[in-house]
Design an enzyme around this catalytic site. Sequence first.
Site, PDB file in Angstrom:
ATOM      1  N   HIS A 185      56.244   4.185  55.392  1.00  0.00           N
ATOM      2  CA  HIS A 185      55.223   5.139  54.923  1.00  0.00           C
ATOM      3  C   HIS A 185      54.449   4.578  53.725  1.00  0.00           C
ATOM      4  CE1 HIS A 185      57.048   8.369  57.400  1.00  0.00           C
ATOM      5  NE2 HIS A 185      58.192   7.783  57.052  1.00  0.00           N
ATOM      6  N   SER A 314      34.848 -16.947  48.020  1.00  0.00           N
ATOM      7  CA  SER A 314      33.746 -16.167  47.458  1.00  0.00           C
ATOM      8  C   SER A 314      32.611 -17.080  47.036  1.00  0.00           C
ATOM      9  CB  SER A 314      34.236 -15.359  46.255  1.00  0.00           C
ATOM     10  OG  SER A 314      33.155 -14.731  45.587  1.00  0.00           O
ATOM     11  N   LYS A 320      38.718 -18.020  44.299  1.00  0.00           N
ATOM     12  CA  LYS A 320      39.193 -16.927  45.152  1.00  0.00           C
ATOM     13  C   LYS A 320      39.561 -17.456  46.538  1.00  0.00           C
ATOM     14  CE  LYS A 320      38.096 -12.065  46.000  1.00  0.00           C
ATOM     15  NZ  LYS A 320      38.469 -11.914  47.409  1.00  0.00           N
ATOM     16  N   GLU A 327      41.500 -12.033  59.146  1.00  0.00           N
ATOM     17  CA  GLU A 327      40.279 -11.247  59.340  1.00  0.00           C
ATOM     18  C   GLU A 327      39.625 -11.560  60.675  1.00  0.00           C
ATOM     19  OE1 GLU A 327      38.131 -12.149  55.784  1.00  0.00           O
ATOM     20  OE2 GLU A 327      39.482 -10.954  54.524  1.00  0.00           O
TER      21      GLU A 327
END
Length: 461
Positions: A185, A314, A320, A327
């Site tokens: 959860h 980025s 980054k 993805e």
Amino acid sequence: MTKDYRIESDTLGEVKVPKDALWGAQTERSRHNFPTGPLMPVWVIKALINVKLAAAKVNAAEGELNQHRADLIEQAAEKLLNLSDADLMKDFPLHVYQTGSGTQTNMNVNEVLAHVANQIDPEAKILPNDDVNHSQSSNDTFPTAMNIAGLKAVQQLLPELERLIEVFDQLSQKYWDVVKIGRTHLQDATPLTFGQEISGWSSTLKHDVSFIKMNANGLLDLPIGGTAVGTGLNAEIGFDQAMVTELGQIYGEKFKVENKFYGLAAHTALTNTHGAISTLATDLMKISNDIRFLASGPRAGYGEISIPANEPGSSIMPGKVNPTQTEAMTMAATRIMGNNTTIEVANSQGNFEMNVYKPVIIATFIESVELLIGLLPNYTDKLVAGIQVNEQEMKKLVDESLMTVTALSPHIGYHNAASIAQLAMKEGLNLREAAAQSGFLSATDFDKWVDPLKMTNNQRK
């Protein structure tokens, strides 16, 4: 000035066809009547060529076609099949969005084979309909090609999926004893090891492989010999069995013919197989989300694992790193799930004796499989194989978790254990400190009963 076209004719009249094209009048008409959307997949074209090759052999053996004409069709088919995909598809320019039976693509294959056969022997005058399409119609050749194309595509997918499973199994063994906090959860739960968590991912994919294989067996049932409506009109008795035997020799598969009315009107096997592939996509999305959340951070997220830095993340934030492989996979998963809806709706549209959504069913099926075939190698090698555990962060989160209190319930009772967890939360204490303040147990008892590794029951596989 030399003409850049030649004149071909069909039952509707004359048509200008590009001079060097191998196709004929019907293909040219379709090229202009249906100009949009993706091209028919090469998997389907190759399957249709093999169907024509097999039909030429069977028709010659049954005395339905002159042996020399059959030989020419075979030679033409083999010549085309020996081309690279790019060179082959130059003469198969038709789009998926055409007639729902795939008639134009069937005729495209008939015309190209006839043209190539006539190049080999101009005196033979091989005809697309009477010779190449002998004992067949689009209504049975196209769904036959659909099943073959779908089967071959799945067979290319499975090794990529099994390699991913192999890498997960290796990681599972490597990290079998590394304890981390479990989560249910999206809340802290009892501990497990990272190896155990990965074993769940691996087992999920093993089940997907099993379900895909089971459903793909239905693709071995071919409707060839059904001709227009499943009755076999214009095909000799036994043509169907001879065809599956011949196609079986070409592909090394145990093809069969059962009910040809079913084979023309419904595409249940393709729909079920894609359903299993769509389920695989949902599982890959779940696993990908787990990986990218566990790797989130590196300072302000879960930060329990590190993943490879494959490219700058980025254009504005130096240093980054983004979980790009996950993805790409999750985007593909959404496409595949959408494709499943397309196939299910299309399969429901079998009006009377024939489904008329055949091209979109097989093209959508192939798109899903090709997405996975294309993505899985880098997903495996550039993401999963490079996962590294941040053991210090995992241990820190386990030590800070309140849910290890679960190990105390058998000794002091559920309610007393809950009061310790609530005290720790309220006072900002760790669980050991709260347990000592509670008076329900000693620090020695706490250390004896709360052992995160023992709590995982991690008997090595």
